[in-house]
Design an enzyme around this catalytic site. Structure first.
Site, PDB file in Angstrom:
ATOM      1  N   ARG A  70      -6.193  -4.200 -18.540  1.00  0.00           N
ATOM      2  CA  ARG A  70      -6.689  -3.836 -17.216  1.00  0.00           C
ATOM      3  C   ARG A  70      -7.925  -4.671 -16.889  1.00  0.00           C
ATOM      4  NH1 ARG A  70      -5.535  -1.800 -12.243  1.00  0.00           N
ATOM      5  NH2 ARG A  70      -6.622   0.128 -11.707  1.00  0.00           N
ATOM      6  N   THR A  76       2.689  -3.568  -7.262  1.00  0.00           N
ATOM      7  CA  THR A  76       2.694  -3.698  -8.701  1.00  0.00           C
ATOM      8  C   THR A  76       4.089  -4.110  -9.091  1.00  0.00           C
ATOM      9  OG1 THR A  76       1.044  -1.946  -8.798  1.00  0.00           O
ATOM     10  CG2 THR A  76       2.272  -2.341 -10.820  1.00  0.00           C
ATOM     11  N   THR A  87      -0.338  -5.754 -12.199  1.00  0.00           N
ATOM     12  CA  THR A  87      -0.545  -5.721 -10.760  1.00  0.00           C
ATOM     13  C   THR A  87      -1.753  -6.555 -10.347  1.00  0.00           C
ATOM     14  OG1 THR A  87      -0.813  -4.197  -8.869  1.00  0.00           O
ATOM     15  CG2 THR A  87      -2.062  -3.696 -10.869  1.00  0.00           C
ATOM     16  N   ASN A 134      -2.861  -5.153  -7.410  1.00  0.00           N
ATOM     17  CA  ASN A 134      -3.083  -4.017  -6.507  1.00  0.00           C
ATOM     18  C   ASN A 134      -2.265  -4.194  -5.247  1.00  0.00           C
ATOM     19  OD1 ASN A 134      -4.063  -1.434  -6.092  1.00  0.00           O
ATOM     20  ND2 ASN A 134      -5.902  -2.128  -5.045  1.00  0.00           N
ATOM     21  N   ASP A 169      -9.682   0.592  -6.861  1.00  0.00           N
ATOM     22  CA  ASP A 169      -9.224   1.721  -7.671  1.00  0.00           C
ATOM     23  C   ASP A 169     -10.373   2.518  -8.282  1.00  0.00           C
ATOM     24  OD1 ASP A 169      -6.588   1.435  -7.119  1.00  0.00           O
ATOM     25  OD2 ASP A 169      -5.989   0.632  -9.062  1.00  0.00           O
ATOM     26  N   SER A 193      -6.267   3.735 -13.280  1.00  0.00           N
ATOM     27  CA  SER A 193      -4.982   3.226 -12.814  1.00  0.00           C
ATOM     28  C   SER A 193      -3.944   4.339 -12.838  1.00  0.00           C
ATOM     29  CB  SER A 193      -4.515   2.085 -13.724  1.00  0.00           C
ATOM     30  OG  SER A 193      -3.186   1.698 -13.418  1.00  0.00           O
ATOM     31  N   SER A 194      -2.865   4.143 -12.081  1.00  0.00           N
ATOM     32  CA  SER A 194      -1.705   5.032 -12.152  1.00  0.00           C
ATOM     33  C   SER A 194      -0.542   4.391 -12.898  1.00  0.00           C
ATOM     34  CB  SER A 194      -1.249   5.415 -10.730  1.00  0.00           C
ATOM     35  OG  SER A 194      -2.232   6.180 -10.069  1.00  0.00           O
ATOM     36  N   GLY A 230       4.124   1.177  -7.365  1.00  0.00           N
ATOM     37  CA  GLY A 230       4.093   2.175  -6.316  1.00  0.00           C
ATOM     38  C   GLY A 230       2.791   2.900  -6.113  1.00  0.00           C
ATOM     39  N   GLY A 231       1.661   2.367  -6.619  1.00  0.00           N
ATOM     40  CA  GLY A 231       0.381   3.027  -6.389  1.00  0.00           C
ATOM     41  C   GLY A 231       0.387   4.441  -6.942  1.00  0.00           C
TER      42      GLY A 231
END
Length: 583
Positions: free
Chosen positions: A118, A395, A413, A415, A437, A466-467, A487-488
Site C-alpha cells: 500500500r 481498482t 489500484t 484509486n 482514502d 483501504s477496502s 469497486g471502492g
C-alpha cells in the site's frame, strides 16, 4: 522458501506479436459475456483448466500470465507478469504509480502470507493538509492535485513477491509489459470509452494529454495501435537495474521533479525510504472453510470475517439466493461492519485495532442478536460496537493458481479511474490519488461515501485505510476459491457475495461472479442493488423499512474455483475485457 520450477523458455515476444496480429476485440473467451444477458438469468460455463488458471480484467494480461504457467512458471511468476502487463494495457487502474495487496497461499508449506505494498503518506504530510482555513475538508485537494498521491508501492511489492516466491527474474517478468508498451497493442472499446469519459480531467496536464491523446488532440479509435515509449523506457530501467531504480534512480528523480514543479510534498527521500511489508492475513472460518483475506491497513479482511461470522448463524442456503430475507440479513450485517470500520480501522503500525474482537464469533453473536428478522434497523440507531479486546474505485483484481498448490489473489489500484489524472513527465505513468482514502477530517465522508475517524487521520509515513480484499478460501488445507474485486467501498461486499454464492448457494464460479449484487455501507442508509433484483423482492425489502436504490454495476470479481484438481475460472462480465484462461 521460494517454490522452484524449471526455468521457463522465453516465449513472450512471440506471443505478444501473435496477439497484436489478431483481432483482439473478438477473441475474448466465453467467460466474458453481455452483462444484460447475465442479469436476465442466462447461465454461462466457466473456463476450465487441468493444470492452472488465470483470471484478470484484461485478456492480454491473462494471455501473458497463462503463457508463464504453460512454460513452467509458478503462480507468483504469472501474477507479477500480469501485474506489470496490466500497468500497460489498463492504465486507468493497472499501475506502477499506485499500490495494493497480494495474498499468497502455498499448500505445500500450509502458509498463507499477505504482502502489503500500500502507498504511504509523504514524510511532510500533516493532519489538516486537505482542509481550508475554516477547517473544512476540501475534496479537490485530496483527489486532483500532486499532494493527492501517496508514495507508490507496486514496483517494490511485486518485486518482493517474485524474489521470495517466484522463479523468474524481474527482467523476465517485465518482458511482456515492455513489449506491449514499446510495440503497442490494438485498443479495445473499453479503453477508448474510458479516455473519452475522463477527457476533461486528462487534458489538464501536458504529460497526461500527450499520453492519452494524439498529437493533434484527437482521441484514439478502437483498433488503433497504442504505444507508450516513456513507460517502456521506465520499465526497461527497472528491468536493467532492479526495483530500487524506481525509488532511487532516474525514475525517482522524475517523480521528485514532478512534485517539486507543482508544490507536491513527496520527495526523493520518501521514495528511497519506501518498503513493502509482509503481514499475517486476517483469518476466519465459515461453514467448515478457512477464509484468508488482507489484514490492515486494509479493512477488507477484517470485515469479510466479521460479516461471515454474523451470517453463519442463518441458514442462508435455505433462505434462498437474493431473496428478501437473505438480502435483509446481509444488509444488516453489512451496516454493522461498516459502522465499526468508521471507528476502529487504520494502519496498525500507527493505531491499535481490535482485530481479535472484530473477528471473534462471540462478537458476531452479539451483533446478530440485535438484528430483527422482519424489520430494517435504521443506520441512525447503529453505532460502532465494542469489539474488545484490543491487540498489539478504480481498482483491478486478478487471481492465479497453479497445479503445485500455489495460489495468488492480488488487488491493486491508483484509486479513481486514472488516479489523480497526473502523468509523471518523462516517465509515462499515472500517479495515484490514494491520499483521499485518509480521513481528510474525521466524520467527513470520502469520495466513496465512507466515514472515517481518528484511526485513519493523515499522518507522516502512514498507510491509508483501504477496502481492497484479496481473498483465498481453503478446505482441509487445499486452495478452493481465489477471489477479490475492485469497486471502492463495494469491494468488501462484492467479495463477500462471491464467497456466499459458492459456499451457501453452490454456484459454479462463473455464475457466482456474474449474478446481481447488493451493497450496504451503513451510511448512506440504503441498499444499493444492481439490475436484476426482482421487483417483488424490492417491495418486500421496502415493507421491512429498507430504502432500495438501483444503481450501476458493482465490482469485477476475477475468480478461480478449484474442485477435485480441476480449475474453473470466472471472468466478471462487468468489465468487457475480462478473461479467464486455463491450461
Amino acid at each position: 522458501m521460494p517454490i522452484v520450477h524449471s526455468r521457463p523458455r522465453r516465449l513472450w515476444r512471440r506471443t505478444i506479436r501473435l496477439l497484436i496480429a489478431t483481432t483482439l476485440v473478438t477473441s475474448v473467451p466465453l467467460a466474458v459475456a453481455d452483462s444484460r444477458a447475465i442479469l436476465e438469468g442466462e447461465r454461462f460455463h466457466p473456463e476450465v483448466g487441468a493444470h492452472g488458471m488465470v483470471a484478470t480484467s484484461h485478456f492480454l494480461a491473462s494471455q501473458v500470465a497463462h503463457d508463464v504457467l504453460a512454460d513452467g512458471g509458478n503462480a507468483v511468476d504469472a501474477a507479477v507478469t500480469a501485474g506489470f502487463a496490466l500497468a500497460v494495457t489498463q492504465p486507468r487502474s493497472g499501475n506502477i504509480g499506485g499500490g495494493g495487496f497480494m495474498l499468497i497461499s502455498d499448500e505445500k508449506s500450509g502458509k498463507v502470507i499477505a504482502i502489503d505494498y500500500r502507498e504511504k503518506a509523504p514524510s511532510a504530510a500533516y493532519e489538516t493538509m486537505f482542509q481550508n482555513d475554516a477547517g473544512e475538508a476540501v475534496p479537490r485537494l485530496s483527489r486532483f492535485t500532486h499532494n493527492a498521491s501517496g508514495v507508490p508501492g507496486t514496483v517494490a511489492g511485486l518485486a518482493l513477491a517474485l524474489d521470495q516466491y517466484g522463479t523468474l527474474s524481474l527482467a523476465e517478468a517485465l518482458a511482456p509489459a515492455i513489449d506491449l508498451a514499446e510495440n503497442g497493442f490494438p485498443l479495445p472499446q473499453r479503453f477508448v470509452d474510458g479516455i473519452e469519459q475522463a477527457r476533461e480531467r486528462l487534458e489538464k496536464w501536458p504529460a497526461t494529454r500527450a499520453k492519452f491523446f494524439k498529437p493533434d488532440g484527437s482521441r484514439y479509435d478502437v483498433g488503433d495501435i497504442y504505444r507508450q515509449p516513456d513507460l517502456a523506457a521506465t520499465l526497461k530501467r527497472i528491468a536493467d537495474k532492479g526495483p530500487r531504480e524506481f525509488y532511487e534512480g532516474e525514475t525517482a528523480r522524475l517523480i521528485a521533479a514532478e512534485m517539486q514543479d507543482h508544490d507536491g510534498l513527496m520527495t526523493r527521500e520518501d521514495l528511497a525510504a519506501y518498503q513493502p511489508t509482509i503481514r499475517e492475513p486476517s483469518h476466519g472460518t465459515y461453514r467448515g472453510y478457512d477464509v484468508y483475506a488482507m489484514s490492515p491497513p486494509s479493512s477488507g479482511g477484517v470485515h469479510i470475517v466479521q460479516m461471515l461470522n454474523i451470517l453463519e448463524g442463518y441458514d442462508i442456503g435455505a433462505m434462498g439466493f437474493n431473496s428478501a430475507d437473505t438480502i435483509h440479513v446481509m444488509a444488516e450485517a453489512m451496516k454493522r461492519a461498516y459502522a465499526d470500520r468508521s471507528k476502529y480501522l487504520g494502519d496498525t503500525d500507527f493505531v491499535d485495532v481490535p482485530l481479535e474482537g472484530l473477528t471473534s464469533k462471540a462478537y458476531a453473536d452479539e451483533l446478530r442478536a440485535e438484528i430483527p428478522l422482519d424489520q430494517a434497523t435504521p443506520s441512525t440507531e447503529i453505532a460502532p460496537g465494542k469489539p474488545l479486546p484490543y491487540e498489539s474505485n478504480e481498482t483491478t483484481h486478478f487471481s492465479i493458481a497453479d497445479d503445485n498448490g500455489l495460489a495468488v489473489s492480488n488487488t491493486y489500484t491508483i484509486n479513481f479511474s486514472y488516479g489523480s489524472g497526473i502523468v509523471v513527465e518523462g516517465a509515462g505513468f499515472l500517479l495515484n490519488n490514494e491520499m483521499d482514502d485518509f480521513s481528510a477530517k474525521p466524520g467527513v465522508p470520502n469520495a466513496y461515501g465512507l466515514i472515517g475517524g481518528e484511526a485513519n487521520k493523515v499522518e507522516p509515513n502512514k498507510r491509508m485505510l483501504s477496502s481492497m480484499t484479496p481473498t483465498i478460501v481453503k478446505k482441509d488445507g487445499h486452495n478452493v476459491l481465489i477471489t477479490g474485486s475492485p469497486g471502492g467501498s463495494r469491494i468488501i461486499t462484492t467479495t463477500l457475495q462471491v464467497l456466499m454464492n459458492v459456499i451457501d448457494h453452490d454456484m459454479n464460479v462463473q455464475t457466482a461472479v456474474s449474478v446481481p449484487r447488493i451493497h450496504h455501507q451503513w451510511l448512506p442508509d440504503e441498499i444499493r442493488i444492481e439490475q436484476g433484483i426482482s421487483p417483488d423482492t424490492i417491495a418486500l425489502l421496502e415493507a421491512m423499512g429498507h430504502t432500495v436504490s438501483q444503481q450501476d454495476a458493482m465490482g469485477a470479481a476475477q475468480s478461480i474455483l478449484i474442485d477435485d484438481g480441476t480449475f474453473y475460472g470466472g471472468a466478471d462480465p462487468r468489465r468487457s475485457t475480462s478473461s479467464a484462461m486455463g491450461l
